[in-house]
Scaffold this active site. Structure first.
Site, PDB file in Angstrom:
ATOM      1  N   ASP A 119       0.845  -1.199   0.000  1.00  0.00           N
ATOM      2  CA  ASP A 119       0.000   0.000   0.000  1.00  0.00           C
ATOM      3  C   ASP A 119       0.881   1.250   0.000  1.00  0.00           C
ATOM      4  O   ASP A 119       1.970   1.239  -0.574  1.00  0.00           O
ATOM      5  CB  ASP A 119      -0.919  -0.057   1.241  1.00  0.00           C
ATOM      6  CG  ASP A 119      -2.239   0.657   1.032  1.00  0.00           C
ATOM      7  OD1 ASP A 119      -2.203   1.861   0.744  1.00  0.00           O
ATOM      8  OD2 ASP A 119      -3.300   0.019   1.153  1.00  0.00           O
ATOM      9  N   HIS A 175      -3.636   6.112   3.453  1.00  0.00           N
ATOM     10  CA  HIS A 175      -4.307   4.912   2.957  1.00  0.00           C
ATOM     11  C   HIS A 175      -3.723   3.631   3.544  1.00  0.00           C
ATOM     12  O   HIS A 175      -4.441   2.762   4.041  1.00  0.00           O
ATOM     13  CB  HIS A 175      -4.206   4.920   1.428  1.00  0.00           C
ATOM     14  CG  HIS A 175      -5.105   3.970   0.721  1.00  0.00           C
ATOM     15  ND1 HIS A 175      -4.720   2.684   0.411  1.00  0.00           N
ATOM     16  CD2 HIS A 175      -6.365   4.103   0.259  1.00  0.00           C
ATOM     17  CE1 HIS A 175      -5.710   2.081  -0.225  1.00  0.00           C
ATOM     18  NE2 HIS A 175      -6.731   2.914  -0.322  1.00  0.00           N
ATOM     19  N   SER A 208     -11.071  -0.551  -0.896  1.00  0.00           N
ATOM     20  CA  SER A 208      -9.775  -0.570  -0.202  1.00  0.00           C
ATOM     21  C   SER A 208      -9.952  -0.879   1.271  1.00  0.00           C
ATOM     22  O   SER A 208      -9.077  -1.476   1.900  1.00  0.00           O
ATOM     23  CB  SER A 208      -9.095   0.800  -0.297  1.00  0.00           C
ATOM     24  OG  SER A 208      -8.599   1.011  -1.569  1.00  0.00           O
TER      25      SER A 208
END
Ligand SMILES: *[C@@H]1O[C@H](CO)[C@@H](O)[C@H](O)[C@H]1NC(C)=O
Ligand SMILES: *[C@@H]1O[C@H](CO)[C@@H](O)[C@H](O)[C@H]1NC(C)=O
Ligand SMILES: *[C@@H]1O[C@H](CO)[C@@H](O)[C@H](O)[C@H]1NC(C)=O
Ligand SMILES: *[C@@H]1O[C@H](CO)[C@@H](O)[C@H](O)[C@H]1NC(C)=O
Ligand SMILES: *[C@@H]1O[C@H](CO)[C@@H](O)[C@H](O)[C@H]1NC(C)=O
Length: 740
Positions: free
Chosen positions: A144, A207, A532
């Site tokens: 990620d 994220h 996600s």
């Protein structure tokens, strides 16, 4: 930050910048990053020669044409888990290279985009659930945007040293230290530009921190985003370890194939148990030209399940990404928490909107103006345009410190008001929280068409219109779970008879760890939305299953997740299984599936054979005596031992499908399973035999499913098949659909 919008915008910028970045010479022979894939590494421990990849470059790149060393063209060498490299090549050089010995495929390094914690309680997975002592030895690899290791979610208090099998490293680059929770962290950046980001595995956009903590973050009490979502934040497997592979960056390009494969190469060799990848492309490509399909194929061969986001490109058909049968493809659902945000007008009327608003105006009223009444005429905007409050369309003097009513829903609506210093915004959209809108950096609410029109009338009829926006309140959403429109939908764009996505998990407004200053919040926890966020939920449950059954293959774990999922109904999504696969993940039952549909290497090879890949190519990929077995030449994917069934047909009048399956007993020693079929009128599903008896664990039994029509003229008909021994219910969804 609304991650989806943000990444969409970013990818637009990327595609432009990339060309600039990689251009080393003249227009005719522009170099771009290519991935050269050469299959598995040689068997019997024969190492890949150190110079192999540079030598191959020398063979195709005419040195009189370039003024830099061949080594400088090499971006990555993949050697630890499979063979290949990434390099800057011209199209002609790439062409030449396809003909070289050992090369399986060559493709341009494509751009990718990345796509609480109440969600676990919603799934019926309380903190007190039974845990295996082995959970602390499970290593979750998270590919990620890096990690913010100082978050409470990643404290290593109470953790012993990393498991002995761990062979990875901590490449902190002076900017990050690992601990016994985050046992490894590496970064990958072929294009070598770090502007707007930091050269380390540290997460500068949030994220990666969010997804890692959803999967394996510690339990942290009183987590919230400015008071919203207040409660315990926890990962699904809080005792598991995290290994970070940073492949996505805040600077452009965001994520690249060349880096993704380098991360796979390391993660497999490092000894991770499960890989969690909330990143995906949107263009369906051939498996051998897809970095994620290649990387996860090798991961699966090495016993590592790869859990991936299905994509945020919904709700159109065939928008699902990451759909290879050896990938777990995870769709998103809502949870029962909904945020309502009230807008109160000077006439004391109150309108309920959605969207989490983290700011408290304490009831203070501000002047209210309609964006359409404040066009930035100098910039050429008229009232129609400025009504949407898009960037650069508003006259800032007129909107500053006011609450602005904006039209919508369009991408970027409200953005101009935020940048122009508005005190708050009221946006228009559907009344269903189906849209992807994260918390915004100003007080904001999202009202329906009627409410919007009322507020507009109030502005037009009132001399000094005013309004205030209240901080959000959490309400219980009784409709949950449903699949929101952003979640990508099937059918599978390449293999119409393999159902994708596989299952669904919570993805809307998930509270998890975040870098301190990320997204305008200092809270350290943030609400994010997308597939996600769904992916790490499935990753955690795969790890949870593995902690009870460390020897299970990736396919067995995948099967357990799919057959124990809670069925959802077409009422919650018009595209039924193409939205949610087998249904909502069911954590507490997942380790106890009773039977599994297992798959081994030969099964995947046979699958590739059925896709037309020939024996020579397959040998190049696997580096062993692989060949297509007799059963695989039927040219159909129906017989891949997958735990779900999809039948694509041309004409609803003629439905005729045959599927062979084999289940392995992992439940009770002695057991007798009877089949239960649920099918709509007209669809005839025959299962033969319809009783399976087992007398030992690990015993396998085969059966044949025959599906006959006609079906009513319809795009999609849902059915299911369940093996039931009174203790275990092993349910597989069945979808029959007319291919368009
Ligand atoms: C990491 O690097 C960034 C950018 O150079 C810097 O702002 C930050 O303070 C560094 N953090 C640590 C913990 O060294
Ligand atoms: C406003 O501007 C847009 C874009 O320039 C144009 O398409 C539209 O017709 C204009 N509307 C009016 C009412 O002038
Ligand atoms: C409206 O605002 C103006 C300027 O702020 C003020 O002078 C006027 O008294 C206000 N009118 C009403 C009806 O409140
Ligand atoms: C493949 O086709 C052959 C010949 O039609 C048949 O005998 C065999 O059973 C098929 N294999 C499977 C697994 O369906
Ligand atoms: C299982 O069944 C076999 C024969 O059907 C029997 O001999 C055996 O005792 C049974 N085992 C258990 C644990 O019930």
């Amino acid at each position: 930050m609304a991650p989806l919008r943000w990444f969409l915008l970013l990818s637009l910028i990327c595609s432009i910048l990339l060309l600039v970045n990689v251009t080393h010479s003249t227009a005719q022979d522009t170099r771009k990053a290519y991935v050269v894939y050469m299959g598995d590494k040689p068997k019997n421990g024969v190492p890949i020669l150190p110079d192999l990849h540079v030598n191959m470059l020398q063979d195709v790149v005419d040195s009189s044409n370039i003024d830099i060393a061949h080594e400088a063209l090499l971006l990555h060498s993949y050697k630890r888990s499979f063979n290949g490299f990434a390099a800057m090549l011209t199209e002609q050089e790439a062409q030449k290279m396809t003909r070289m010995d050992g090369v399986v495929s060559i493709f341009p390094s494509k751009q990718r985009s990345v796509k609480t914690t109440k969600s676990w309680n919603f799934l019926g997975f309380p903190e007190t659930v039974k845990r295996s002592a082995l959970e602390r030895d499970i290593i979750i690899g998270v590919m990620d945007s890096g990690i913010w290791p100082e978050s409470d979610s990643f404290s290593d208090a109470g953790f012993g040293p990393p498991p002995k099998k761990w062979k990875g490293k901590c490449q902190g680059n002076g900017n990050l230290t690992c601990n016994n929770k985050i046992i490894g962290a590496q970064y990958y950046r072929a294009s070598r530009s770090f502007e707007a980001d930091v050269e380390s595995p540290r997460d500068s956009n949030g994220h990666g921190t969010h997804t890692a903590s959803t999967a394996a973050g510690n339990t942290v009490t009183k987590a919230s985003l400015n008071g919203l979502g207040l409660g315990k934040a926890r990962g699904g497997v809080p005792s598991a370890r995290i290994a970070v592979y940073k492949v996505c960056w805040s600077s452009t390009p965001a994520c690249e194939d060349a880096d993704v494969l380098a991360a796979f190469d390391d993660a497999i060799a490092d000894g991770v148990d499960i890989l969690s990848i909330s990143v995906g492309g949107s263009i369906p490509v051939d498996y051998l030209n897809d970095a994620f399909a290649i990387g996860s194929f090798h991961a699966t061969r090495n016993g590592i399940l790869v859990s991936m986001a299905a994509g945020n490109e919904g709700p159109g058909a065939k928008t699902v990404t990451n759909f290879a049968p050896w990938q777990l493809s995870v769709a998103a659902t809502t949870i029962n928490r909904q945020f309502i945000t009230r807008v109160q007008l000077g006439n004391s009327k109150i309108y309920e909107g959605l969207l989490p608003n983290i700011y408290d105006l304490r009831g203070k009223f501000y002047p209210l103006i309609y964006g359409g009444d404040a066009p930035n005429k100098k910039a050429g905007a008229n009232g129609t345009l400025s009504g949407f409050c898009l960037q650069d369309t508003l006259e800032e003097d007129l909107i500053k410190d006011k609450i602005v009513l904006c039209d919508g829903p369009v991408d970027g609506a409200g953005g101009g008001a935020i940048l122009g210093g508005a005190a708050g915004i009221v946006l228009m959209g559907q009344k269903v929280a189906d849209e992807v809108l994260g918390p915004l950096p100003v007080p904001a609410s999202y009202v329906g068409l009627e409410e919007h029109s009322d507020i507009y009338k109030y502005i037009k009829l009132t001399r000094n219109a005013t309004a205030t926006i209240w901080k959000s309140e959490e309400i219980n959403d009784v409709l949950a779970p449903y699949v929101p429109s952003y979640s990508s939908r099937g059918p599978n764009p390449i293999n119409p008879n393999i159902l994708k996505p596989d299952l669904a998990a919570p993805g809307t407004y998930i509270l998890a760890a975040y870098p301190p200053s990320g997204g305008g919040s200092r809270a350290g926890y943030y609400l994010e939305t997308g597939t996600s966020m769904a992916c790490p939920h499935a990753t955690a449950i795969a790890a949870y299953v593995k902690s009870f059954h460390p020897k299970w293959s990736p396919a067995a774990i995948q099967s357990a997740l799919i057959t124990t999922a809670k069925s959802m109904s077409a009422k919650t999504s018009s595209d039924a299984e193409f939205a949610y696969g087998a249904g909502l993940i069911n954590p507490s039952r997942a380790p106890y599936p009773g039977l599994v549909y297992d798959l081994d290497e030969q099964d995947y090879i046979d699958f590739l054979c059925s896709q037309g890949y020939n024996g020579k190519l397959l040998k190049a990929i696997t580096k062993d005596k692989t060949s297509c077995s007799s059963k695989s030449n039927n040219g159909t994917t129906n017989d891949l031992n997958y735990p779900s069934f999809a039948l694509s047909i041309k004409d609803p009048k003629y439905v005729n499908g045959v599927f062979h399956r084999t289940v392995t007993n992992v439940g009770s020693l002695n057991s007798t399973y009877r089949v239960k079929v649920v099918a709509p009128l007209g669809l005839k599903i025959n299962v033969n035999p319809n009783v399976l008896s087992f007398t030992s664990l690990g015993q396998k039994k085969s059966f044949v499913v025959t599906i006959k029509g006609p079906i009513e003229k319809s795009n999609l008909v849902s059915a299911s098949l369940m093996w039931d021994d009174g203790v275990f219910q092993v349910r597989s969804p069945i979808v029959v659909y007319v291919a368009v």
